[in-house]
Scaffold this motif. Sequence first.
Motif, PDB file in Angstrom:
ATOM      1  N   ALA A  20       0.748  -1.323  -0.010  1.00  0.00           N
ATOM      2  CA  ALA A  20       0.075  -0.115   0.035  1.00  0.00           C
ATOM      3  C   ALA A  20       0.857   1.243  -0.114  1.00  0.00           C
ATOM      4  CB  ALA A  20      -0.916   0.094   1.259  1.00  0.00           C
ATOM      5  N   PHE A  21       1.807   1.324  -0.591  1.00  0.00           N
ATOM      6  CA  PHE A  21       2.706   2.450  -0.489  1.00  0.00           C
ATOM      7  C   PHE A  21       2.096   3.307  -1.720  1.00  0.00           C
ATOM      8  CE2 PHE A  21       6.335  -0.227   0.884  1.00  0.00           C
ATOM      9  CZ  PHE A  21       6.900   0.804   2.066  1.00  0.00           C
ATOM     10  N   ALA A  22       1.962   2.994  -2.846  1.00  0.00           N
ATOM     11  CA  ALA A  22       1.304   3.710  -3.871  1.00  0.00           C
ATOM     12  C   ALA A  22      -0.077   3.691  -3.832  1.00  0.00           C
ATOM     13  CB  ALA A  22       1.281   2.962  -5.419  1.00  0.00           C
ATOM     14  N   LEU A  23      -0.700   2.681  -3.238  1.00  0.00           N
ATOM     15  CA  LEU A  23      -2.201   3.125  -2.744  1.00  0.00           C
ATOM     16  C   LEU A  23      -2.478   4.041  -1.962  1.00  0.00           C
ATOM     17  CD1 LEU A  23      -4.890   0.289  -1.956  1.00  0.00           C
ATOM     18  CD2 LEU A  23      -4.660   2.268  -0.406  1.00  0.00           C
ATOM     19  N   GLY A  24      -1.395   4.202  -0.792  1.00  0.00           N
ATOM     20  CA  GLY A  24      -1.503   5.249   0.217  1.00  0.00           C
ATOM     21  C   GLY A  24      -1.282   6.527  -0.657  1.00  0.00           C
ATOM     22  N   GLN A  25      -0.393   6.793  -1.336  1.00  0.00           N
ATOM     23  CA  GLN A  25      -0.287   8.111  -2.062  1.00  0.00           C
ATOM     24  C   GLN A  25      -1.553   8.459  -2.986  1.00  0.00           C
ATOM     25  OE1 GLN A  25       3.684   7.367  -4.117  1.00  0.00           O
ATOM     26  NE2 GLN A  25       4.355   9.044  -2.799  1.00  0.00           N
ATOM     27  N   MET A  26      -2.106   7.485  -3.697  1.00  0.00           N
ATOM     28  CA  MET A  26      -3.148   7.756  -4.403  1.00  0.00           C
ATOM     29  C   MET A  26      -4.249   8.060  -3.430  1.00  0.00           C
ATOM     30  SD  MET A  26      -3.235   5.156  -7.799  1.00  0.00           S
ATOM     31  CE  MET A  26      -3.139   3.743  -6.793  1.00  0.00           C
ATOM     32  N   ARG A  27      -4.467   7.519  -2.373  1.00  0.00           N
ATOM     33  CA  ARG A  27      -5.787   7.911  -1.372  1.00  0.00           C
ATOM     34  C   ARG A  27      -5.534   9.222  -0.732  1.00  0.00           C
ATOM     35  NH1 ARG A  27      -4.814   9.159   4.092  1.00  0.00           N
ATOM     36  NH2 ARG A  27      -4.191   6.675   4.524  1.00  0.00           N
ATOM     37  N   THR A  28      -4.407   9.440  -0.490  1.00  0.00           N
ATOM     38  CA  THR A  28      -3.968  10.813   0.442  1.00  0.00           C
ATOM     39  C   THR A  28      -4.007  12.017  -0.849  1.00  0.00           C
ATOM     40  OG1 THR A  28      -2.191   9.885   1.764  1.00  0.00           O
ATOM     41  CG2 THR A  28      -2.289  12.068   1.761  1.00  0.00           C
ATOM     42  N   GLY A  29      -3.507  11.883  -1.922  1.00  0.00           N
ATOM     43  CA  GLY A  29      -3.540  12.742  -3.036  1.00  0.00           C
ATOM     44  C   GLY A  29      -4.854  12.813  -3.433  1.00  0.00           C
ATOM     45  N   GLY A  30      -5.474  11.727  -3.714  1.00  0.00           N
ATOM     46  CA  GLY A  30      -6.909  11.860  -4.517  1.00  0.00           C
ATOM     47  C   GLY A  30      -7.802  12.279  -3.639  1.00  0.00           C
ATOM     48  N   ILE A  31      -8.085  12.149  -2.302  1.00  0.00           N
ATOM     49  CA  ILE A  31      -9.051  12.642  -1.486  1.00  0.00           C
ATOM     50  C   ILE A  31      -8.834  14.620  -1.547  1.00  0.00           C
ATOM     51  CG2 ILE A  31      -7.759  12.902   0.902  1.00  0.00           C
ATOM     52  CD1 ILE A  31     -11.162  11.335   0.240  1.00  0.00           C
ATOM     53  N   SER A  32      -7.678  14.926  -1.561  1.00  0.00           N
ATOM     54  CA  SER A  32      -7.517  16.406  -1.674  1.00  0.00           C
ATOM     55  C   SER A  32      -8.044  16.744  -3.069  1.00  0.00           C
ATOM     56  CB  SER A  32      -6.035  16.743  -1.935  1.00  0.00           C
ATOM     57  OG  SER A  32      -5.576  16.491  -0.274  1.00  0.00           O
ATOM     58  N   GLY A  33      -7.940  15.983  -4.217  1.00  0.00           N
ATOM     59  CA  GLY A  33      -8.750  16.011  -5.364  1.00  0.00           C
ATOM     60  C   GLY A  33      -9.941  15.977  -5.378  1.00  0.00           C
ATOM     61  N   VAL A  34     -10.624  15.106  -4.418  1.00  0.00           N
ATOM     62  CA  VAL A  34     -12.085  15.105  -4.371  1.00  0.00           C
ATOM     63  C   VAL A  34     -12.581  16.443  -3.770  1.00  0.00           C
ATOM     64  CG1 VAL A  34     -13.938  14.170  -3.333  1.00  0.00           C
ATOM     65  CG2 VAL A  34     -12.043  12.605  -4.375  1.00  0.00           C
ATOM     66  N   ALA A  35     -11.847  16.906  -2.768  1.00  0.00           N
ATOM     67  CA  ALA A  35     -12.063  18.269  -1.951  1.00  0.00           C
ATOM     68  C   ALA A  35     -11.989  19.290  -2.827  1.00  0.00           C
ATOM     69  CB  ALA A  35     -11.290  18.202  -0.721  1.00  0.00           C
ATOM     70  N   THR A  36     -10.666  19.258  -3.675  1.00  0.00           N
ATOM     71  CA  THR A  36     -10.910  20.502  -4.547  1.00  0.00           C
ATOM     72  C   THR A  36     -11.595  20.687  -5.684  1.00  0.00           C
ATOM     73  OG1 THR A  36      -8.182  20.149  -4.313  1.00  0.00           O
ATOM     74  CG2 THR A  36      -8.966  21.534  -6.104  1.00  0.00           C
ATOM     75  N   LYS A  37     -12.047  19.387  -6.071  1.00  0.00           N
ATOM     76  CA  LYS A  37     -13.104  19.475  -7.126  1.00  0.00           C
ATOM     77  C   LYS A  37     -14.223  20.088  -6.747  1.00  0.00           C
ATOM     78  CE  LYS A  37     -16.144  16.205  -9.524  1.00  0.00           C
ATOM     79  NZ  LYS A  37     -16.317  14.775  -9.896  1.00  0.00           N
TER      80      LYS A  37
END
Length: 330
Positions: free
Chosen positions: A97-114
């Motif tokens: 879950a290294f890459a998964l964690g980066q996608m989750r942490t980055g992705g949730i900011s993407g959702v909030a920004t959207k």
Amino acid sequence: MTEPVWISEQDVVDLMSLPEAIDALERGLVLEARGEAQNMVKTHVAWGHNNLHAIGAAYPGAGFIGTKTWAHTAAGACPLLILFDAETGQLKAIIEAFALGQMRTGGISGVATKWLADEHADVLALIGTGKQALAQLAAVHAVRRLKQVRVFSPRADSRREFIDKARTRFDIELIEAASVEAALADAPIVTTVTRATQAFVNAADVVQGAHINAVGAITGERQELAQDVFVRCSRATVDDPAAARKLSSEFIRAFGAADGWSGVASLSTVVATERGRQPGDDITVFKAMGMGVSDVALGIELFHRAAARGRGLDIKQPQRCNPRLTTGVN
């Protein structure tokens, strides 16, 4: 019974991109808002400057429950997401879950920004250049077509190294900011992803109508946002309200008195009700604590993709053995 599968880092990277992760996260948040996904409150224990974390979630309708755990130490970490069958409790997958964690942490900011940033915003102030920073930039860029990113971290060599790396991936103007104030000046989107223990974002430096993704301060000793930011905050949103109440010193100080928490919304509610930025909003703040609903949402999607494409390594289902109750033979 189907044997469980081990999904490696390379499998994760091959099976899912960050924009796809943002879509999967949104779907998971909608299920949470509907009561079809339940979050396990984040817990951690600290020793020295190290932390052991555990998060998890249940998606019973989808047939999965899961937990992610990792020890964050000065020498590194090894995060693993474990998925179980919601009906039988049997192991379904172990996901590196290294890459998964980066996608989750980055992705949730993407959702909030959207949902919370101005739809025309095209400048990002990125404060922090550590392991999560590149994914944060990519996630914001996935939902807003950025023209310029201003990068600041205390060490000039870290800023330059990050900018050099980012230039190979993104066709965006990247500017090395000499100070937090220079990075923030007139920036409509701000992302802070640091390990700071003293607040460094002050309201006077934040432009009217800006959206802030506050990503770094996820344990009680850390701070990024000064309290006057919350005085101007029109909408405060978090991924996991329970974790923010427990671990976010910034939010505890700002909203912990009386019934202040009633003014803090969950991101799942924002997404499910489609109530994005309003015309009269000033600063909006999204606090990312990290939550199991997000990790397990990505894990479920990865599991299905791995099964459809024949990816992953089959492993044996754990078998019960009776314990030795004496020093003799059972």
